[in-house]
Design an enzyme around this catalytic site. Sequence first.
Site, mmCIF file in Angstrom:
data_model
loop_
_atom_site.group_PDB
_atom_site.id
_atom_site.type_symbol
_atom_site.label_atom_id
_atom_site.label_comp_id
_atom_site.label_asym_id
_atom_site.label_seq_id
_atom_site.Cartn_x
_atom_site.Cartn_y
_atom_site.Cartn_z
ATOM 1 N N HIS A 1 47.365 49.882 61.025
ATOM 2 C CA HIS A 1 47.106 49.358 62.378
ATOM 3 C C HIS A 1 45.696 48.785 62.513
ATOM 4 O O HIS A 1 45.484 47.824 63.235
ATOM 5 C CB HIS A 1 47.333 50.468 63.425
ATOM 6 C CG HIS A 1 46.462 51.663 63.220
ATOM 7 N ND1 HIS A 1 46.750 52.638 62.279
ATOM 8 C CD2 HIS A 1 45.308 52.050 63.803
ATOM 9 C CE1 HIS A 1 45.814 53.560 62.321
ATOM 10 N NE2 HIS A 1 44.925 53.224 63.229
ATOM 11 N N CYS B 1 42.271 47.661 56.158
ATOM 12 C CA CYS B 1 42.307 48.766 57.122
ATOM 13 C C CYS B 1 41.147 48.532 58.079
ATOM 14 O O CYS B 1 40.652 47.405 58.182
ATOM 15 C CB CYS B 1 42.280 50.131 56.420
ATOM 16 S SG CYS B 1 40.822 50.500 55.451
ATOM 17 N N GLY B 2 40.697 49.564 58.781
ATOM 18 C CA GLY B 2 39.613 49.333 59.728
ATOM 19 C C GLY B 2 38.309 48.988 59.030
ATOM 20 O O GLY B 2 37.603 48.059 59.415
ATOM 21 N N GLY C 1 39.143 53.428 53.276
ATOM 22 C CA GLY C 1 40.320 54.247 52.954
ATOM 23 C C GLY C 1 41.240 53.522 51.985
ATOM 24 O O GLY C 1 41.751 54.118 51.021
ATOM 25 N N HIS D 1 32.941 39.780 36.714
ATOM 26 C CA HIS D 1 32.300 40.778 35.839
ATOM 27 C C HIS D 1 33.149 42.035 35.645
ATOM 28 O O HIS D 1 33.077 42.659 34.598
ATOM 29 C CB HIS D 1 30.943 41.208 36.426
ATOM 30 C CG HIS D 1 29.903 40.130 36.400
ATOM 31 N ND1 HIS D 1 28.550 40.400 36.464
ATOM 32 C CD2 HIS D 1 29.996 38.792 36.317
ATOM 33 C CE1 HIS D 1 27.865 39.270 36.425
ATOM 34 N NE2 HIS D 1 28.721 38.272 36.353
HETATM 35 C C1 RB5 Z 1 42.405 53.806 61.245
HETATM 36 O O1 RB5 Z 1 42.012 54.054 62.562
HETATM 37 C C2 RB5 Z 1 41.219 53.764 60.286
HETATM 38 O O2 RB5 Z 1 40.715 55.046 60.130
HETATM 39 C C3 RB5 Z 1 41.667 53.147 58.974
HETATM 40 O O3 RB5 Z 1 42.177 51.882 59.216
HETATM 41 C C4 RB5 Z 1 40.587 52.903 57.921
HETATM 42 O O4 RB5 Z 1 39.441 52.354 58.472
HETATM 43 C C5 RB5 Z 1 40.307 53.951 56.979
HETATM 44 O O5 RB5 Z 1 39.469 53.771 56.086
#
Ligand code: RB5
Length: 158
Positions: free
Chosen positions: A11, A68-69, A73, A101
């Site tokens: 998301h 991701c945000g 992650g 590299h």
């Molecule tokens: C989701 O809210 C966020 O934690 C995820 O997208 C990301 O940033 C994790 O590293």
Amino acid sequence: MTQRVAIGADHGGFPLKAELVPWLRESGYEVLDLGAETLVPTDDYPDYALAVAGAVASGKAQRGIIICGSGVGACIVANKVSGVRACPCHDTYSAHQGVEHDDMNVLCLGARVVGGALAREVVEAFLKAEFLNEERFKRRLQKVLDIESRNMVKKKGG
Ligand code: RB5
């Protein structure tokens, strides 16, 4: 030359993925969109990161993009898959140098870090770059692969 690009986002990355997928297709890439298909505020980045990393590790795609945000992650998950070399890059230098590299094959983006215009430039730098077949880069990559083979369990058949 990169032809097929796997892409996935939770998301946090969904709006940026929605922007990048049509642009990648218009730019001539075959895009393997591994979700999310809709914006689900409760979904989890490991699911999409693993899908993209698996597609790259198995050869279904030459390169992967996970959003991701923050990109963090996604990167943590992707690097747990044997054969994947992933990193968050939010500047064009790292995006091409990481391939040239280090043979980076998965780009992680943080949709809360970069806007669409910069993300497109970063993605373009990543996809157009090729590993430089020079002795020192091959030697370092081999060391990375040796560390990987000593520390990661390989999946059967993969
Ligand atoms: C989701 O809210 C966020 O934690 C995820 O997208 C990301 O940033 C994790 O590293």
